[in-house]
Write a protein that holds these residues in place. Sequence first.
Motif, PDB file in Angstrom:
ATOM      1  N   LYS A 109      40.449  34.545  44.473  1.00  0.00           N
ATOM      2  CA  LYS A 109      39.696  34.510  45.732  1.00  0.00           C
ATOM      3  C   LYS A 109      38.409  35.329  45.611  1.00  0.00           C
ATOM      4  CE  LYS A 109      40.151  35.245  50.699  1.00  0.00           C
ATOM      5  NZ  LYS A 109      40.962  35.819  51.772  1.00  0.00           N
ATOM      6  N   LEU A 110      38.524  36.496  44.989  1.00  0.00           N
ATOM      7  CA  LEU A 110      37.361  37.373  44.833  1.00  0.00           C
ATOM      8  C   LEU A 110      36.278  36.699  43.980  1.00  0.00           C
ATOM      9  CD1 LEU A 110      36.133  40.151  45.374  1.00  0.00           C
ATOM     10  CD2 LEU A 110      37.451  41.052  43.456  1.00  0.00           C
ATOM     11  N   ALA A 111      36.693  36.110  42.857  1.00  0.00           N
ATOM     12  CA  ALA A 111      35.732  35.433  41.983  1.00  0.00           C
ATOM     13  C   ALA A 111      35.106  34.231  42.701  1.00  0.00           C
ATOM     14  CB  ALA A 111      36.424  34.983  40.694  1.00  0.00           C
ATOM     15  N   SER A 112      35.918  33.508  43.472  1.00  0.00           N
ATOM     16  CA  SER A 112      35.411  32.344  44.212  1.00  0.00           C
ATOM     17  C   SER A 112      34.418  32.777  45.284  1.00  0.00           C
ATOM     18  CB  SER A 112      36.565  31.581  44.870  1.00  0.00           C
ATOM     19  OG  SER A 112      37.479  31.144  43.892  1.00  0.00           O
ATOM     20  N   LEU A 113      34.749  33.877  45.981  1.00  0.00           N
ATOM     21  CA  LEU A 113      33.840  34.408  47.007  1.00  0.00           C
ATOM     22  C   LEU A 113      32.506  34.793  46.366  1.00  0.00           C
ATOM     23  CD1 LEU A 113      36.243  36.681  49.115  1.00  0.00           C
ATOM     24  CD2 LEU A 113      34.944  34.738  50.004  1.00  0.00           C
ATOM     25  N   ALA A 114      32.586  35.440  45.200  1.00  0.00           N
ATOM     26  CA  ALA A 114      31.367  35.849  44.505  1.00  0.00           C
ATOM     27  C   ALA A 114      30.537  34.628  44.107  1.00  0.00           C
ATOM     28  CB  ALA A 114      31.732  36.668  43.272  1.00  0.00           C
ATOM     29  N   ASP A 143      46.199  38.356  32.403  1.00  0.00           N
ATOM     30  CA  ASP A 143      46.916  38.638  33.646  1.00  0.00           C
ATOM     31  C   ASP A 143      46.534  40.000  34.221  1.00  0.00           C
ATOM     32  OD1 ASP A 143      48.236  36.257  33.878  1.00  0.00           O
ATOM     33  OD2 ASP A 143      49.969  36.908  32.688  1.00  0.00           O
ATOM     34  N   SER A 144      45.959  40.838  33.354  1.00  0.00           N
ATOM     35  CA  SER A 144      45.533  42.152  33.850  1.00  0.00           C
ATOM     36  C   SER A 144      44.406  41.966  34.857  1.00  0.00           C
ATOM     37  CB  SER A 144      45.037  43.014  32.687  1.00  0.00           C
ATOM     38  OG  SER A 144      43.866  42.432  32.158  1.00  0.00           O
ATOM     39  N   ALA A 145      44.273  42.928  35.770  1.00  0.00           N
ATOM     40  CA  ALA A 145      43.239  42.820  36.796  1.00  0.00           C
ATOM     41  C   ALA A 145      41.864  43.062  36.180  1.00  0.00           C
ATOM     42  CB  ALA A 145      43.519  43.819  37.904  1.00  0.00           C
ATOM     43  N   TRP A 146      41.037  42.065  36.182  1.00  0.00           N
ATOM     44  CA  TRP A 146      39.682  42.241  35.622  1.00  0.00           C
ATOM     45  C   TRP A 146      38.590  41.777  36.587  1.00  0.00           C
ATOM     46  CZ3 TRP A 146      36.818  37.748  34.878  1.00  0.00           C
ATOM     47  CH2 TRP A 146      37.552  36.540  34.890  1.00  0.00           C
ATOM     48  N   VAL A 147      38.946  40.991  37.601  1.00  0.00           N
ATOM     49  CA  VAL A 147      37.933  40.548  38.564  1.00  0.00           C
ATOM     50  C   VAL A 147      37.760  41.626  39.630  1.00  0.00           C
ATOM     51  CG1 VAL A 147      37.223  38.754  40.175  1.00  0.00           C
ATOM     52  CG2 VAL A 147      38.639  38.148  38.197  1.00  0.00           C
ATOM     53  N   THR A 149      34.712  43.460  42.471  1.00  0.00           N
ATOM     54  CA  THR A 149      33.408  43.251  43.125  1.00  0.00           C
ATOM     55  C   THR A 149      32.295  43.801  42.239  1.00  0.00           C
ATOM     56  OG1 THR A 149      34.481  43.413  45.270  1.00  0.00           O
ATOM     57  CG2 THR A 149      32.087  43.707  45.233  1.00  0.00           C
ATOM     58  N   GLU A 150      32.544  44.976  41.630  1.00  0.00           N
ATOM     59  CA  GLU A 150      31.544  45.609  40.771  1.00  0.00           C
ATOM     60  C   GLU A 150      31.170  44.696  39.607  1.00  0.00           C
ATOM     61  OE1 GLU A 150      34.378  47.084  41.841  1.00  0.00           O
ATOM     62  OE2 GLU A 150      33.336  48.277  43.359  1.00  0.00           O
ATOM     63  N   LEU A 151      32.203  44.134  38.956  1.00  0.00           N
ATOM     64  CA  LEU A 151      31.937  43.249  37.819  1.00  0.00           C
ATOM     65  C   LEU A 151      31.151  42.017  38.273  1.00  0.00           C
ATOM     66  CD1 LEU A 151      32.354  42.416  34.805  1.00  0.00           C
ATOM     67  CD2 LEU A 151      34.438  41.237  35.542  1.00  0.00           C
ATOM     68  N   MET A 152      31.524  41.437  39.414  1.00  0.00           N
ATOM     69  CA  MET A 152      30.852  40.229  39.897  1.00  0.00           C
ATOM     70  C   MET A 152      29.364  40.499  40.169  1.00  0.00           C
ATOM     71  SD  MET A 152      33.118  37.793  39.872  1.00  0.00           S
ATOM     72  CE  MET A 152      33.854  38.558  38.439  1.00  0.00           C
ATOM     73  N   VAL A 153      29.099  41.636  40.803  1.00  0.00           N
ATOM     74  CA  VAL A 153      27.697  41.990  41.107  1.00  0.00           C
ATOM     75  C   VAL A 153      26.936  42.230  39.802  1.00  0.00           C
ATOM     76  CG1 VAL A 153      26.197  43.704  42.212  1.00  0.00           C
ATOM     77  CG2 VAL A 153      28.259  42.911  43.392  1.00  0.00           C
ATOM     78  N   ASP A 154      27.599  42.907  38.871  1.00  0.00           N
ATOM     79  CA  ASP A 154      26.980  43.184  37.572  1.00  0.00           C
ATOM     80  C   ASP A 154      26.656  41.886  36.831  1.00  0.00           C
ATOM     81  OD1 ASP A 154      26.153  44.815  35.398  1.00  0.00           O
ATOM     82  OD2 ASP A 154      28.061  44.383  34.394  1.00  0.00           O
ATOM     83  N   LEU A 155      27.602  40.946  36.817  1.00  0.00           N
ATOM     84  CA  LEU A 155      27.385  39.667  36.132  1.00  0.00           C
ATOM     85  C   LEU A 155      26.227  38.902  36.773  1.00  0.00           C
ATOM     86  CD1 LEU A 155      31.031  38.278  35.567  1.00  0.00           C
ATOM     87  CD2 LEU A 155      29.516  39.341  33.878  1.00  0.00           C
ATOM     88  N   ALA A 156      26.171  38.936  38.104  1.00  0.00           N
ATOM     89  CA  ALA A 156      25.107  38.216  38.806  1.00  0.00           C
ATOM     90  C   ALA A 156      23.744  38.800  38.451  1.00  0.00           C
ATOM     91  CB  ALA A 156      25.335  38.286  40.316  1.00  0.00           C
ATOM     92  N   GLN A 157      23.679  40.119  38.376  1.00  0.00           N
ATOM     93  CA  GLN A 157      22.414  40.775  38.030  1.00  0.00           C
ATOM     94  C   GLN A 157      21.990  40.433  36.609  1.00  0.00           C
ATOM     95  OE1 GLN A 157      23.489  44.862  39.477  1.00  0.00           O
ATOM     96  NE2 GLN A 157      21.316  44.884  39.991  1.00  0.00           N
ATOM     97  N   ARG A 158      22.994  40.330  35.737  1.00  0.00           N
ATOM     98  CA  ARG A 158      22.688  40.031  34.331  1.00  0.00           C
ATOM     99  C   ARG A 158      22.272  38.579  34.137  1.00  0.00           C
ATOM    100  NH1 ARG A 158      27.415  41.683  30.622  1.00  0.00           N
ATOM    101  NH2 ARG A 158      28.542  42.698  32.311  1.00  0.00           N
ATOM    102  N   THR A 159      22.760  37.667  35.009  1.00  0.00           N
ATOM    103  CA  THR A 159      22.472  36.240  34.777  1.00  0.00           C
ATOM    104  C   THR A 159      21.270  35.717  35.575  1.00  0.00           C
ATOM    105  OG1 THR A 159      24.190  35.725  36.410  1.00  0.00           O
ATOM    106  CG2 THR A 159      24.788  35.515  34.096  1.00  0.00           C
ATOM    107  N   SER A 160      20.891  36.418  36.654  1.00  0.00           N
ATOM    108  CA  SER A 160      19.759  35.911  37.427  1.00  0.00           C
ATOM    109  C   SER A 160      19.023  37.029  38.154  1.00  0.00           C
ATOM    110  CB  SER A 160      20.248  34.875  38.444  1.00  0.00           C
ATOM    111  OG  SER A 160      19.182  34.523  39.306  1.00  0.00           O
ATOM    112  N   SER A 161      17.700  37.002  38.032  1.00  0.00           N
ATOM    113  CA  SER A 161      16.892  38.002  38.747  1.00  0.00           C
ATOM    114  C   SER A 161      16.686  37.586  40.201  1.00  0.00           C
ATOM    115  CB  SER A 161      15.532  38.156  38.055  1.00  0.00           C
ATOM    116  OG  SER A 161      14.908  36.895  37.980  1.00  0.00           O
ATOM    117  N   ALA A 162      17.104  36.367  40.515  1.00  0.00           N
ATOM    118  CA  ALA A 162      16.901  35.840  41.874  1.00  0.00           C
ATOM    119  C   ALA A 162      17.968  36.316  42.856  1.00  0.00           C
ATOM    120  CB  ALA A 162      16.869  34.318  41.838  1.00  0.00           C
ATOM    121  N   ILE A 163      19.006  36.981  42.333  1.00  0.00           N
ATOM    122  CA  ILE A 163      20.110  37.393  43.213  1.00  0.00           C
ATOM    123  C   ILE A 163      19.920  38.840  43.670  1.00  0.00           C
ATOM    124  CG2 ILE A 163      22.616  37.844  43.291  1.00  0.00           C
ATOM    125  CD1 ILE A 163      21.855  34.864  43.391  1.00  0.00           C
ATOM    126  N   ASN A 164      20.008  39.039  44.963  1.00  0.00           N
ATOM    127  CA  ASN A 164      19.947  40.381  45.547  1.00  0.00           C
ATOM    128  C   ASN A 164      21.352  40.997  45.462  1.00  0.00           C
ATOM    129  OD1 ASN A 164      20.217  42.520  47.404  1.00  0.00           O
ATOM    130  ND2 ASN A 164      18.538  41.725  48.659  1.00  0.00           N
TER     131      ASN A 164
END
Length: 228
Positions: A109-114, A143-147, A149-164
Amino acid sequence: MNKTKPIGRNLVLYTLLIVFLAVLLVVITKTGEPSEGSTSFSTAPPEDNQPVLGSSDAPVTVYEFGDFKCPACKVWNDQVFPGLKKEYIDTGKVKLVFINVLFHGEESKLASLAAESVFAQNEDAYWDFHKAIYDAQPQSDHDSAWVTTELMVDLAQRTSSAINPEQLEQDIINQTVLPHIQEDEALVKQYKVEKTPTIMVEDIQMVDPFDYEEMASLIEKKLSGDKK
Ligand code: CA
């Protein structure tokens, strides 16, 4: 005595006719099936509000019902998707639609929301982010918890400069795009998705999403059908 004979003959004729019609029906039904085991639905899933990769004019739509937390989905994206992209998406024949499946609980759900939040902010940023999440999935011990919010925001910043990033973080925390997740969950039910990934070529749901030859054959059939 004389009258019973034509009735008997008619009975034989009617029986033969019924048997013939029954056989015909079986033959028609068999021919109508896309391939062994595939499920044919009356309509393809709707594309409204969904991320679409490829030309909007592409005559055939392929749907991936996927879960960012699912190891098989990562394998599909690493091994099957590149061929589909090169042969059909980049050539304008196919567009790909991704629909979220939440079979792995809160992290799904968290990854989908992101992902939906990134899509809402900037549609062009979606697919690189989509790939980045699968790339971030651990090879072992998935199965370990890896998703997070911090990781999702970090990935978004790394993949696109268009994301706030602040906006993205707030959208994830506030579940701003929850209605889109719920739309996807409704499609998962409607199309009886029981495993991930589930791949549909238009209205046909594949049995084995990893059977590239089968997928190509279904696409080719749809392509030739469109040309008429
Ligand atoms: Ca969606």
